[in-house]
Design a protein around this motif. Sequence first.
Motif, PDB file in Angstrom:
ATOM      1  N   VAL A   1      17.306  41.516 -24.142  1.00 51.44           N
ATOM      2  CA  VAL A   1      15.778  41.207 -23.587  1.00 51.44           C
ATOM      3  C   VAL A   1      15.655  42.654 -23.404  1.00 51.44           C
ATOM      4  O   VAL A   1      16.180  43.275 -22.359  1.00 51.44           O
ATOM      5  N   VAL A   2      14.726  43.273 -24.026  1.00 44.35           N
ATOM      6  CA  VAL A   2      14.230  44.669 -23.991  1.00 44.35           C
ATOM      7  C   VAL A   2      12.778  44.931 -23.279  1.00 44.35           C
ATOM      8  O   VAL A   2      12.095  45.098 -24.453  1.00 44.35           O
ATOM      9  N   HIS A   3      12.434  45.127 -22.172  1.00 38.80           N
ATOM     10  CA  HIS A   3      10.956  45.402 -21.959  1.00 38.80           C
ATOM     11  C   HIS A   3      11.124  47.013 -21.953  1.00 38.80           C
ATOM     12  O   HIS A   3      11.907  47.594 -22.325  1.00 38.80           O
TER      13      HIS A   3
ATOM     14  N   VAL B   1      12.498  41.403 -16.759  1.00 40.73           N
ATOM     15  CA  VAL B   1      13.628  41.233 -17.435  1.00 40.73           C
ATOM     16  C   VAL B   1      14.478  40.314 -16.988  1.00 40.73           C
ATOM     17  O   VAL B   1      14.933  39.388 -17.797  1.00 40.73           O
ATOM     18  N   THR B   2      14.347  40.300 -15.685  1.00 41.07           N
ATOM     19  CA  THR B   2      15.528  39.323 -15.026  1.00 41.07           C
ATOM     20  C   THR B   2      14.842  38.123 -15.175  1.00 41.07           C
ATOM     21  O   THR B   2      15.547  36.899 -15.318  1.00 41.07           O
ATOM     22  N   ASP B   3      13.674  37.858 -14.756  1.00 42.36           N
ATOM     23  CA  ASP B   3      12.942  36.645 -14.880  1.00 42.36           C
ATOM     24  C   ASP B   3      13.126  36.138 -16.359  1.00 42.36           C
ATOM     25  O   ASP B   3      13.312  34.713 -16.416  1.00 42.36           O
TER      26      ASP B   3
ATOM     27  N   VAL C   1      23.231  37.333 -22.580  1.00 42.65           N
ATOM     28  CA  VAL C   1      21.847  37.672 -22.786  1.00 42.65           C
ATOM     29  C   VAL C   1      22.037  38.957 -21.634  1.00 42.65           C
ATOM     30  O   VAL C   1      22.213  38.861 -20.409  1.00 42.65           O
ATOM     31  N   TYR C   2      21.659  40.140 -22.393  1.00 41.22           N
ATOM     32  CA  TYR C   2      21.566  41.450 -21.801  1.00 41.22           C
ATOM     33  C   TYR C   2      20.430  42.014 -21.581  1.00 41.22           C
ATOM     34  O   TYR C   2      19.332  41.967 -22.460  1.00 41.22           O
ATOM     35  N   GLY C   3      20.118  42.531 -20.292  1.00 42.47           N
ATOM     36  CA  GLY C   3      18.821  42.703 -19.898  1.00 42.47           C
ATOM     37  C   GLY C   3      18.643  44.512 -19.711  1.00 42.47           C
ATOM     38  O   GLY C   3      19.391  45.045 -19.109  1.00 42.47           O
ATOM     39  N   TYR C   4      17.616  44.942 -20.541  1.00 46.69           N
ATOM     40  CA  TYR C   4      17.316  46.431 -20.501  1.00 46.69           C
ATOM     41  C   TYR C   4      15.945  46.603 -20.389  1.00 46.69           C
ATOM     42  O   TYR C   4      14.877  45.954 -20.728  1.00 46.69           O
ATOM     43  N   VAL C   5      15.711  47.902 -19.821  1.00 47.74           N
ATOM     44  CA  VAL C   5      14.398  48.563 -20.119  1.00 47.74           C
ATOM     45  C   VAL C   5      14.638  49.867 -20.954  1.00 47.74           C
ATOM     46  O   VAL C   5      15.202  50.763 -20.455  1.00 47.74           O
ATOM     47  N   TYR C   6      13.554  49.939 -22.074  1.00 44.99           N
ATOM     48  CA  TYR C   6      13.558  51.004 -22.613  1.00 44.99           C
ATOM     49  C   TYR C   6      12.498  51.988 -22.175  1.00 44.99           C
ATOM     50  O   TYR C   6      11.575  51.864 -21.587  1.00 44.99           O
ATOM     51  N   ASP C   7      13.055  53.111 -21.866  1.00 47.53           N
ATOM     52  CA  ASP C   7      12.153  54.345 -21.272  1.00 47.53           C
ATOM     53  C   ASP C   7      11.615  54.987 -22.477  1.00 47.53           C
ATOM     54  O   ASP C   7      12.076  55.729 -23.497  1.00 47.53           O
ATOM     55  N   VAL C   8      10.079  54.721 -22.589  1.00 49.28           N
ATOM     56  CA  VAL C   8       9.454  55.508 -23.797  1.00 49.28           C
ATOM     57  C   VAL C   8       9.126  56.960 -23.659  1.00 49.28           C
ATOM     58  O   VAL C   8       8.915  57.622 -24.456  1.00 49.28           O
ATOM     59  N   ALA C   9       9.550  57.498 -22.625  1.00 46.33           N
ATOM     60  CA  ALA C   9       9.435  59.258 -22.074  1.00 46.33           C
ATOM     61  C   ALA C   9      10.898  59.715 -22.747  1.00 46.33           C
ATOM     62  O   ALA C   9      10.798  60.935 -23.317  1.00 46.33           O
TER      63      ALA C   9
ATOM     64  N   GLY D   1      13.416  57.594 -24.725  1.00 48.77           N
ATOM     65  CA  GLY D   1      14.210  56.638 -25.645  1.00 48.77           C
ATOM     66  C   GLY D   1      15.445  55.908 -25.366  1.00 48.77           C
ATOM     67  O   GLY D   1      16.159  55.343 -26.073  1.00 48.77           O
ATOM     68  N   ARG D   2      15.612  56.214 -23.962  1.00 49.50           N
ATOM     69  CA  ARG D   2      16.852  55.482 -23.469  1.00 49.50           C
ATOM     70  C   ARG D   2      16.645  54.027 -22.952  1.00 49.50           C
ATOM     71  O   ARG D   2      15.855  53.638 -22.585  1.00 49.50           O
ATOM     72  N   LEU D   3      17.899  53.244 -23.272  1.00 50.07           N
ATOM     73  CA  LEU D   3      17.958  51.978 -22.944  1.00 50.07           C
ATOM     74  C   LEU D   3      18.557  52.117 -21.515  1.00 50.07           C
ATOM     75  O   LEU D   3      19.480  52.636 -21.441  1.00 50.07           O
ATOM     76  N   VAL D   4      17.965  51.688 -20.453  1.00 53.60           N
ATOM     77  CA  VAL D   4      18.524  51.542 -19.077  1.00 53.60           C
ATOM     78  C   VAL D   4      18.881  50.062 -18.671  1.00 53.60           C
ATOM     79  O   VAL D   4      17.875  49.173 -18.764  1.00 53.60           O
ATOM     80  N   GLU D   5      20.052  49.841 -18.377  1.00 50.44           N
ATOM     81  CA  GLU D   5      20.511  48.576 -17.996  1.00 50.44           C
ATOM     82  C   GLU D   5      19.750  47.848 -16.669  1.00 50.44           C
ATOM     83  O   GLU D   5      19.609  48.759 -15.819  1.00 50.44           O
ATOM     84  N   VAL D   6      19.329  46.689 -16.742  1.00 47.90           N
ATOM     85  CA  VAL D   6      18.832  45.889 -15.515  1.00 47.90           C
ATOM     86  C   VAL D   6      20.036  45.186 -14.943  1.00 47.90           C
ATOM     87  O   VAL D   6      20.278  44.115 -15.380  1.00 47.90           O
ATOM     88  N   PRO D   7      20.893  45.828 -13.965  1.00 46.27           N
ATOM     89  CA  PRO D   7      22.217  44.922 -13.862  1.00 46.27           C
ATOM     90  C   PRO D   7      22.104  43.650 -13.291  1.00 46.27           C
ATOM     91  O   PRO D   7      22.827  42.522 -13.851  1.00 46.27           O
ATOM     92  N   GLU D   8      20.847  43.181 -12.607  1.00 46.12           N
ATOM     93  CA  GLU D   8      20.726  41.813 -12.132  1.00 46.12           C
ATOM     94  C   GLU D   8      20.465  40.855 -13.283  1.00 46.12           C
ATOM     95  O   GLU D   8      20.937  39.744 -13.361  1.00 46.12           O
ATOM     96  N   ALA D   9      19.680  41.348 -14.088  1.00 50.11           N
ATOM     97  CA  ALA D   9      19.557  40.664 -15.334  1.00 50.11           C
ATOM     98  C   ALA D   9      20.701  40.368 -16.317  1.00 50.11           C
ATOM     99  O   ALA D   9      21.109  39.174 -16.702  1.00 50.11           O
ATOM    100  N   THR D  10      21.529  41.376 -16.561  1.00 50.23           N
ATOM    101  CA  THR D  10      22.649  41.216 -17.427  1.00 50.23           C
ATOM    102  C   THR D  10      23.701  40.193 -16.485  1.00 50.23           C
ATOM    103  O   THR D  10      24.012  39.275 -17.116  1.00 50.23           O
ATOM    104  N   ALA D  11      23.731  40.337 -15.301  1.00 51.82           N
ATOM    105  CA  ALA D  11      24.517  39.596 -14.549  1.00 51.82           C
ATOM    106  C   ALA D  11      24.126  38.041 -14.473  1.00 51.82           C
ATOM    107  O   ALA D  11      24.739  37.105 -14.658  1.00 51.82           O
ATOM    108  N   ALA D  12      22.887  37.995 -14.519  1.00 55.23           N
ATOM    109  CA  ALA D  12      22.139  36.524 -14.739  1.00 55.23           C
ATOM    110  C   ALA D  12      22.400  35.919 -15.916  1.00 55.23           C
ATOM    111  O   ALA D  12      22.465  34.710 -16.263  1.00 55.23           O
TER     112      ALA D  12
END
Lengths: 192, 192
Positions: free
Chosen positions: B87-89, B148-150, B167-175, B177-188
């Motif tokens: 899941v990538v927001h 992402v976590t929800d 299910v891995y949770g990430y936020v893509y940084d449009v500034a 180009g990097r995928l940044v993990e949301v650890p709480e989401a990935t744990a869930a």
Amino acid sequence: MSVLNEVLAANAAYAADFGEKGALALPPARGFAILTCMDARLDPAKYAGLAEGDAHVIRNAGGRASDDAIRSLVISYKLLGTREWFVVHHTNCGMEFFTDDVMRGLLASSFETAELRPDGFHDVGAEPGSAEAQYIDWLTISDQARSVTDDVRRIKSHPLVPARIPVYGYVYDVATGRLVEVPEATAAGAAA
Amino acid sequence: MSVLNEVLAANAAYAADFGEKGALALPPARGFAILTCMDARLDPAKYAGLAEGDAHVIRNAGGRASDDAIRSLVISYKLLGTREWFVVHHTNCGMEFFTDDVMRGLLASSFETAELRPDGFHDVGAEPGSAEAQYIDWLTISDQARSVTDDVRRIKSHPLVPARIPVYGYVYDVATGRLVEVPEATAAGAAA
């Protein structure tokens, strides 16, 4: 290397050469949106010639005009200014190969067969079955030209969709890479 | 040249150099799926390193785990064998900049302002307003890590989603180009 590590390595390489893309504006620069299938063989950026920043891309199983796709299209025009839309289904779509009854049966039973079936489908899952699938419309497809036309009509007749937005209907041929127009759909999607 | 002609010209060029891609199999070769936003700046094939045939890509406004996204994910695993999902927001998402009430107000009124507003949004439409927007949950976002976590939690708790799919949770940084993990989401989203 796991899929997760492969994706993160590919992302690091992409971000390392990000260039001017960090300055792109939020509204799609070319003012259009494409609704298409999630199928792995389809790359809308490649098959339609999109650079980052150009157009909205909405994808689901089949590329169907679901309520959620229409939610996305309405946001696309109303907040972000797109003025032309494409509906693109494709040949050899997985959605042609089953029906609601088949999907409900598969999900109501419990089984584990990891091998590919002769029809190309995996059939996986050791979890207990669930009747939940009976409450979902799987939006299967029996004929691509028909599904494209149905979806263009549904979009055009939605009360939140302005009549002046043209909606073009196409089928992507996975054997050739070509977009083939569905004239009936494009006619139904003409701007008024 | 109109958008339609530009797209068709780009497609002709793509199809002319289609190579071996016409022989790709229906099931995703790398066995995973990505749910992400329709935002024009995001190209999941590029940011995650996908070739044609590799992975399912599901996109809607926000990259939200809507019922339709879950329909697509269930088809992705049950018929086509994917076994890992992302899941990538993303940062600067349009879904952060309005609420259900704002969207309902915009769509209930009738106006035509083609120019870009200071907040970057277009606000277009000369059609009569419609109350239909009151019946739609627009799935807006107030905090990306939270959304992402929800969404990972909603997917994991769905009765048709097997517990063994991570299910891995990430936020893509449009500034960047990097995928940044949301650890709480990935744990869930960890496989059970």
